[in-house]
Design a protein around this motif. Structure first.
Motif, PDB file in Angstrom:
ATOM      1  N   MET A 173       0.944  -0.869   0.489  1.00  0.00           N
ATOM      2  CA  MET A 173      -0.178  -0.290  -0.077  1.00  0.00           C
ATOM      3  C   MET A 173       0.406   1.265  -0.023  1.00  0.00           C
ATOM      4  SD  MET A 173      -2.725   1.202   3.105  1.00  0.00           S
ATOM      5  CE  MET A 173      -4.310   1.694   2.596  1.00  0.00           C
ATOM      6  N   ILE A 174       1.255   1.922  -0.770  1.00  0.00           N
ATOM      7  CA  ILE A 174       1.105   3.832  -0.798  1.00  0.00           C
ATOM      8  C   ILE A 174       1.810   4.089  -0.034  1.00  0.00           C
ATOM      9  CG2 ILE A 174      -0.464   4.719  -1.870  1.00  0.00           C
ATOM     10  CD1 ILE A 174       3.015   4.029  -3.373  1.00  0.00           C
ATOM     11  N   LEU A 175       0.342   4.256   1.204  1.00  0.00           N
ATOM     12  CA  LEU A 175       0.036   4.816   2.509  1.00  0.00           C
ATOM     13  C   LEU A 175       1.378   4.497   3.115  1.00  0.00           C
ATOM     14  CD1 LEU A 175      -1.410   7.755   3.335  1.00  0.00           C
ATOM     15  CD2 LEU A 175      -2.809   6.097   4.044  1.00  0.00           C
ATOM     16  N   ALA A 176       1.388   3.254   3.398  1.00  0.00           N
ATOM     17  CA  ALA A 176       2.697   2.914   4.245  1.00  0.00           C
ATOM     18  C   ALA A 176       3.944   3.070   3.173  1.00  0.00           C
ATOM     19  CB  ALA A 176       1.928   0.921   4.699  1.00  0.00           C
ATOM     20  N   ASP A 177       3.603   2.704   2.232  1.00  0.00           N
ATOM     21  CA  ASP A 177       5.111   3.047   1.112  1.00  0.00           C
ATOM     22  C   ASP A 177       6.200   4.727   2.085  1.00  0.00           C
ATOM     23  OD1 ASP A 177       5.222   0.970   0.949  1.00  0.00           O
ATOM     24  OD2 ASP A 177       4.819   1.326  -1.318  1.00  0.00           O
ATOM     25  N   VAL A 178       4.426   4.682   1.776  1.00  0.00           N
ATOM     26  CA  VAL A 178       6.063   6.626   2.132  1.00  0.00           C
ATOM     27  C   VAL A 178       5.797   6.775   3.416  1.00  0.00           C
ATOM     28  CG1 VAL A 178       4.839   8.743   2.603  1.00  0.00           C
ATOM     29  CG2 VAL A 178       3.751   7.744   0.274  1.00  0.00           C
ATOM     30  N   ARG A 179       4.685   6.345   4.538  1.00  0.00           N
ATOM     31  CA  ARG A 179       5.440   6.145   6.084  1.00  0.00           C
ATOM     32  C   ARG A 179       6.946   5.831   5.787  1.00  0.00           C
ATOM     33  NH1 ARG A 179       2.715   1.752   8.920  1.00  0.00           N
ATOM     34  NH2 ARG A 179       3.843   0.961   7.495  1.00  0.00           N
ATOM     35  N   ASP A 180       7.114   4.489   5.846  1.00  0.00           N
ATOM     36  CA  ASP A 180       8.401   4.415   6.040  1.00  0.00           C
ATOM     37  C   ASP A 180       9.577   4.226   5.315  1.00  0.00           C
ATOM     38  OD1 ASP A 180       6.440   1.829   7.066  1.00  0.00           O
ATOM     39  OD2 ASP A 180       7.243   0.215   5.303  1.00  0.00           O
TER      40      ASP A 180
ATOM     41  N   GLU B 282       7.250   8.542  -7.922  1.00  0.00           N
ATOM     42  CA  GLU B 282       6.028   9.125  -9.401  1.00  0.00           C
ATOM     43  C   GLU B 282       4.879   9.320  -8.811  1.00  0.00           C
ATOM     44  OE1 GLU B 282       7.372   5.784 -11.507  1.00  0.00           O
ATOM     45  OE2 GLU B 282       9.214   5.760 -11.398  1.00  0.00           O
ATOM     46  N   ILE B 283       4.482   9.728  -7.975  1.00  0.00           N
ATOM     47  CA  ILE B 283       3.285  10.387  -8.262  1.00  0.00           C
ATOM     48  C   ILE B 283       3.529  12.035  -8.034  1.00  0.00           C
ATOM     49  CG2 ILE B 283       1.029  10.636  -6.426  1.00  0.00           C
ATOM     50  CD1 ILE B 283       2.224   7.829  -5.108  1.00  0.00           C
ATOM     51  N   ASP B 284       2.256  12.261  -8.325  1.00  0.00           N
ATOM     52  CA  ASP B 284       2.168  14.279  -8.491  1.00  0.00           C
ATOM     53  C   ASP B 284       1.788  14.502  -7.148  1.00  0.00           C
ATOM     54  OD1 ASP B 284      -1.018  14.773  -7.547  1.00  0.00           O
ATOM     55  OD2 ASP B 284      -1.301  13.848  -9.430  1.00  0.00           O
TER      56      ASP B 284
ATOM     57  N   SER C 137      10.392  17.142  -3.557  1.00  0.00           N
ATOM     58  CA  SER C 137      10.652  16.617  -5.219  1.00  0.00           C
ATOM     59  C   SER C 137      10.565  15.740  -4.555  1.00  0.00           C
ATOM     60  CB  SER C 137      11.075  18.464  -5.622  1.00  0.00           C
ATOM     61  OG  SER C 137      12.139  18.421  -4.545  1.00  0.00           O
ATOM     62  N   ASP C 138      11.231  15.075  -3.756  1.00  0.00           N
ATOM     63  CA  ASP C 138      11.807  13.339  -3.785  1.00  0.00           C
ATOM     64  C   ASP C 138      10.960  12.708  -3.411  1.00  0.00           C
ATOM     65  OD1 ASP C 138      14.025  11.687  -2.906  1.00  0.00           O
ATOM     66  OD2 ASP C 138      13.879  11.772  -0.818  1.00  0.00           O
ATOM     67  N   LEU C 139       9.729  13.064  -2.897  1.00  0.00           N
ATOM     68  CA  LEU C 139       8.630  12.410  -2.912  1.00  0.00           C
ATOM     69  C   LEU C 139       7.861  11.621  -4.507  1.00  0.00           C
ATOM     70  CD1 LEU C 139       7.141  13.161   1.046  1.00  0.00           C
ATOM     71  CD2 LEU C 139       8.513  10.988   0.501  1.00  0.00           C
ATOM     72  N   GLU C 140       7.970  13.123  -4.670  1.00  0.00           N
ATOM     73  CA  GLU C 140       7.315  12.733  -5.711  1.00  0.00           C
ATOM     74  C   GLU C 140       8.441  11.801  -7.129  1.00  0.00           C
ATOM     75  OE1 GLU C 140       6.953  16.862  -6.409  1.00  0.00           O
ATOM     76  OE2 GLU C 140       5.556  16.409  -8.183  1.00  0.00           O
ATOM     77  N   SER C 141       9.059  12.129  -6.932  1.00  0.00           N
ATOM     78  CA  SER C 141      10.557  11.093  -7.610  1.00  0.00           C
ATOM     79  C   SER C 141       9.913   9.886  -7.644  1.00  0.00           C
ATOM     80  CB  SER C 141      12.249  11.248  -7.915  1.00  0.00           C
ATOM     81  OG  SER C 141      11.748  13.021  -8.316  1.00  0.00           O
TER      82      SER C 141
END
Length: 80
Positions: A1-8, A26-28, A19-23
């Motif tokens: 799940m992408i939400l958990a991936d962002v958290r991790d 690959e999400i706007d 900008s780092d997270l966007e890269s």
């Protein structure tokens, strides 16, 4: 799940500009802000108001706008 991936990712890196997270994911930016807001509401992440921090007044090479930076502040195990 992408939400958990962002958290991790934030937990591992501690601090990251949008900008780092966007890269990385690959999400706007708008979709990422929604995910980051979820973790902000849970008290795990905060947005750092960088203002003019890091910019200088003696050159022409600095970005006009400050980067949008997020920081992991959660402690212990993070749950969704």
């Amino acid at each position: 799940m992408i939400l958990a991936d962002v958290r991790d990712y934030m937990r591992d890196r501690h601090r990251a500009p949008l900008s780092d997270l966007e890269s990385r994911f690959e999400i706007d930016a708008a979709a990422l802000r929604d995910m980051l807001d979820h973790w902000i509401r849970k008290g795990r992440i905060r947005r750092i108001d960088s203002g003019n921090e890091g910019s200088c007044s003696s050159c022409c090479g600095c970005a006009k706008s400050a980067p949008e930076i997020y920081e992991w502040i959660g402690s212990g195990p993070a749950t969704g």
